[in-house]
Design a protein around this motif. Sequence first.
Motif, short mmCIF file in Angstrom:
data_model
loop_
_atom_site.label_atom_id
_atom_site.label_comp_id
_atom_site.label_asym_id
_atom_site.label_seq_id
_atom_site.Cartn_x
_atom_site.Cartn_y
_atom_site.Cartn_z
N PRO A 1 0.84 -1.19 0.00
CA PRO A 1 0.00 0.00 0.00
C PRO A 1 0.88 1.25 0.00
CG PRO A 1 0.07 -0.96 2.19
CD PRO A 1 0.78 -1.92 1.28
N ASP A 2 0.40 2.31 -0.59
CA ASP A 2 1.21 3.52 -0.68
C ASP A 2 1.51 4.10 0.70
OD1 ASP A 2 2.55 5.39 -2.42
OD2 ASP A 2 1.05 6.86 -1.84
N ASN A 3 0.69 3.78 1.69
CA ASN A 3 0.93 4.26 3.05
C ASN A 3 1.58 3.19 3.92
OD1 ASN A 3 -1.18 2.48 3.34
ND2 ASN A 3 -2.62 3.96 4.22
N TYR B 1 0.02 0.29 -4.39
CA TYR B 1 -1.41 0.42 -4.70
C TYR B 1 -2.07 1.41 -3.74
CZ TYR B 1 -2.33 -2.81 -0.79
OH TYR B 1 -2.40 -3.39 0.45
N ASP B 2 -3.21 1.93 -4.16
CA ASP B 2 -4.00 2.85 -3.36
C ASP B 2 -4.72 2.05 -2.27
OD1 ASP B 2 -5.84 4.62 -2.25
OD2 ASP B 2 -6.48 5.45 -4.18
N ASP C 1 -8.61 1.99 -2.38
CA ASP C 1 -9.27 1.61 -3.63
C ASP C 1 -8.98 0.14 -3.92
OD1 ASP C 1 -10.27 1.29 -6.17
OD2 ASP C 1 -9.21 2.99 -7.05
N ASP D 1 -8.00 -0.66 -7.47
CA ASP D 1 -6.61 -0.37 -7.82
C ASP D 1 -5.73 -1.54 -7.44
OD1 ASP D 1 -4.55 1.55 -8.77
OD2 ASP D 1 -3.85 1.37 -6.70
N GLU E 1 -5.12 5.97 7.26
CA GLU E 1 -6.26 5.55 6.43
C GLU E 1 -6.62 4.09 6.77
OE1 GLU E 1 -3.72 8.30 3.77
OE2 GLU E 1 -3.36 6.63 5.15
N ARG F 1 5.08 9.56 0.09
CA ARG F 1 4.00 9.03 -0.73
C ARG F 1 4.35 9.16 -2.21
NH1 ARG F 1 3.11 7.32 3.52
NH2 ARG F 1 1.32 7.67 4.89
N ARG G 1 1.86 8.92 -4.62
CA ARG G 1 0.68 9.39 -5.33
C ARG G 1 0.04 10.54 -4.56
NH1 ARG G 1 -2.85 5.42 -6.82
NH2 ARG G 1 -1.23 3.84 -6.78
N THR H 1 -2.68 12.73 -2.47
CA THR H 1 -3.49 12.38 -1.31
C THR H 1 -4.63 13.39 -1.16
OG1 THR H 1 -1.92 13.60 0.06
CG2 THR H 1 -1.63 11.22 -0.07
#
Length: 408
Positions: A110-112, A135-136, A139, A142, A165, A369, A371, A373
């Motif tokens: 995950p991106d986070n 990945y997001d 989502d 995604d 998140e 990150r 992507r 946010t």
Amino acid sequence: MTQKPDPHHIATALIHHAYAPPSAFEGIQPPVHKASTVLFPDVAAMRKRRWQDKSGYTYGLHGTPTSFLLEERIATLEGGTHCLLAPSGLAAISTTSLALLSQGEEVLLPDNVYGPNKALTLELLARYGVRHALYDPLDVQDLAGKITPATRLVWLEAPGSVTMEFPDLIAQARLCRERGVAAALDNTWGAGLAFAPFDLLGDGSLGVDISVHALTKYPSGGGDVLMGAITTRDAALHRRIQETHMHLGLGVAADDLEAVLRALPSMALRYQAQDVAARALAQWLQGQASVAQVLHPALAGAPGHGHWQALCGRQGEGLAAGLFSVVVDARFSSAQVDAFCDALTLFRLGYSWGGPLSLVMPYQLPAMRSRATPHLAHGTVVRFAVGLEDVRDLRADLQQAMDTVFCQ
């Protein structure tokens, strides 16, 4: 009772002393066994011993009664059937990835994701020919689009590192199962208490494949132990990870085992107390002019709150740990945010969480990150880990720091 004098010279007599204390002793805390060398009664017994299934002892690195006991208790906490201990949470993550990934294969993050896990993937696994994609976390589609025939492992985090998140963990786990890809969850935040990683629906039909837990945090509870755990329900998967664990020569110190075993009985009480205090502070901070956004999964409007509610809040208010972040309004510079953190007296500057001392840490999110946010307000992210101090004192500390820096 004093034994008869040993006929050997004193150095030999002290090593091979005949006295053994009676075995019928029972206390509240389990005994601590320290050993590198494990003795065998004879060669036949040595050749029959197996440590892999906890039926015997062969060498200290492969387990002692103390380490086996903690592994079994962590497996119970997580709802698994097999557990391995590692010297840190990151060591548990590394062991899992190294066990499941080979050259030409792929891992999804995950991106986070927890920063050191991302660094491990980009800087070490890449050298061994392991590919990755981010990945997001909010989502599921995604994630679905990122899974390829080469994907062997998907890392999940609930909630995400720093920005908190909360993903649709149920949908993510179901997707991984449908695609035949192993799902490994960093369950340090949930800690086996907020939700059951191997029983996400409550009926035994769906769960992750692996739960990795930094025992450094809530199970230790003192801020003075480094340890990690890898828990599974699948015997073959456990054996695969166990072999990598053995080849890496991973072990944990007996004194650290004792510290975690001592802390486990109070873990649920500490977790709940820190959760209550963190929610009170997070709700109070929502009304502060200098705060643009509060990131706490249990608060309505936080990113992924509905997913937290579906997973953790099915019964009552649910649990949410003692961790949250805020976005300080963009009109304040990063230097001012740093000054705010420095002005705090009860919240101390330091990494980690889950101990008795409250902690604070500012972050430069753009560097963390890959992507955009859009779900986050503009400003600087500050993470708080709430300890066991009185919440009234912690609120007063936050107020004086905000008055000192943001109200000038």
